[in-house]
Every structure is written in C-alpha cells, then in structure tokens.
Design a protein around this motif. Structure first.
Motif: not given
Length: 279
Positions: A177-184, A196-202, A227-234
């Motif tokens: 699952n999507v977590v964040e970007m390299l700088q934010g 945006t992903p929850p903190i529990s996703e890492g 909530e959880i974001i999958s690469p497909f959601d992007l």
C-alpha cells in the motif's frame, strides 16, 4: 557555523569520530522553517522530538524545553546573518560509547541552519513527475512514524528517482500500500475527498500533514479521510500532492500516464498562509 550543545563552533570541526548517529543511525531529528524570526509550528516539532527521543529510549535533559530550543535556533540564525527565511535542523544523538548496546542514554545535539528564498508558501506549478519505488519497503511500525537518522530508503529512492529522471518517488509498505513520498506525506484528491494514509500504515507523523488535515477539516465542501491507499487508487485520483514543512505543498503533475490538476493544493496553500499570518 553550527550549534553543538549550545556552543557555536565551526562547521568543519570533527565531532564524528565516535558519533553514534554517524556509526549506527542512533539519532532523531526535526527540520523546521523559520520566517522573520518566528519558528513555524514550534510546539508540534518540539513534542514530536520529545516523543521520538522517548521511543528510542534516550534520556531527555532537564534543559530541553521548548523555549530553550527556540532560543538556540534563533540565536544561530541571527549569528549566521539570516534575516528572512531559514531551514533549521535539530539532530539529537546518543553520546559516544558502546557498540550496538550504548554505554549511556545521555544525549548531545547539533543545530544547523541555511537560508531559504520564500517567506510564504507557494504552489509550484512546474512539471513534477513521480513513480513508485519498489526496491525496498517501509514497515508498518512505530519507528517509521518518527524522524530517525536512518534514512537509507529515502536515500536510495532519491538516487533511483534521479537515475530515472523523476522528481520524486512514492514509497510503499510491506502490504504494497502507498505510504508517503521520499520527502513528505502524500495526499490524493478524488472529487471533494482529501485522502491520506493513516499513521498505522507506516507513514511519518508529519507536522505539515497535521496542519493540512486541520485546515481541510475546517473548509466547507472537503471530506477528509485517513484511509489505506493502493497504487491503483493513484491513477483514479484527480489531484496528488506531497506536504512537508519546508515546501508546504508540492503538486504532482504526472504519475505514469496519469496527469493531475492542482485546484485543492492552491486552496490549501492559501489557507495555510492565512493561518500563519494570523498567529
């Protein structure tokens, strides 16, 4: 020049010989933005730094108050002759001694600062292309939510982005699952939903993430979701952007073949600047 435990010293002085942050990544840090002598979101940075030190079992000195760090940061910026906008970083590391097992939990700190161009946040509308970084994964654990000096995923991901002519990469966790970007932190917009992903996703418990969530929740017509974001959601999103304290909001213009708009990013940057000027 840098601030080392409250003393202003030359930046070329060697303090790394037995430094545990250098040897083992045994350190935590905060990056702050200072505008016209005011540290933005100081309380949030301070409490995250203290929480990070507790997580990695560092002993917090009695003088490590919010007022103390504010004084140390502003004094360094003044002595460096930075008058308008600055980027400051506090790095706290466990004192020398030991191998993996430290001989002490006492700490030292470094502060360094550099000047910035902008005194307010702006939306950069230049092309900004991203893709997934899949060589290494972010783990869903508490350590992933704090800023430690172990940032090898971000370093190798930045090299990958550079080698592939990308402006940034999106990190994923061990559940793909999507977590964040390299700088934010990462946000996507679908219709009127800001997700945006929850903190529990890492993902990092970002200071600017907190500001954007709070501003969006007070804005009529925006539904805010963690909530959880999958690469497909992007690829189904209307808008994609990253947030951090230095940049504010950085809009993504392209992910693979998908191109994005930036209307909500403009709206939230406007509200962010308004909130800063009011405080």
């Amino acid at each position: 020049m840098i601030n080392f435990n409250g003393d202003i010293i030359g930046q070329d002085e060697n303090i790394l010989t037995q430094n545990r942050a250098f040897l083992y990544g045994d350190g935590v840090f905060e990056t702050l933005k200072v505008i016209n002598g005011k540290i933005l979101f100081l309380e949030d940075h301070y409490f995250r730094l203290m929480a990070s030190m507790r997580v990695v079992r560092m002993e917090i000195p009695m003088n490590f108050t919010m007022e103390y760090f504010e004084e140390q940061i502003l004094d360094l910026i003044k002595k460096k002759g930075i008058s308008a906008s600055a980027r400051a970083r506090i790095t706290v590391f466990r004192n020398d001694g030991g191998l993996y097992l430290p001989k002490t939990n006492l700490v030292s700190y470094l502060i360094h600062a550099t000047s910035l161009e902008n005194t307010s946040y702006v939306v950069n509308i230049a092309p900004y292309e991203v893709d997934l970084y899949k060589d290494f994964y972010v783990t869903k654990q508490l350590l992933s939510s704090i800023k430690t000096t172990n940032k090898l995923i971000n370093v190798t991901g930045s090299i990958f982005a550079n080698e592939n002519s990308l402006d940034n990469c999106i990190l994923i966790n061990d559940s793909k699952n999507v977590v964040e970007m390299l700088q934010g932190n990462l946000f996507l917009v679908t219709g009127k939903k800001l997700i945006t992903p929850p903190i529990s996703e890492g993902c990092l418990n970002g200071v600017m993430r907190k500001q954007i969530l709070a501003l969006a929740k007070k804005t009529e017509g925006i539904e805010v979701l963690e909530e959880i974001i999958s690469p497909f959601d992007l690829q189904k999103a209307d808008e994609l952007f990253l947030t951090n304290v230095i940049t504010g909001i950085q809009s993504v213009t392209k992910y693979r073949k998908k191109e994005f708009t930036n209307a909500m990013a403009h709206l939230l940057v406007q509200k962010l600047n308004e909130s800063i000027s009011e405080n």
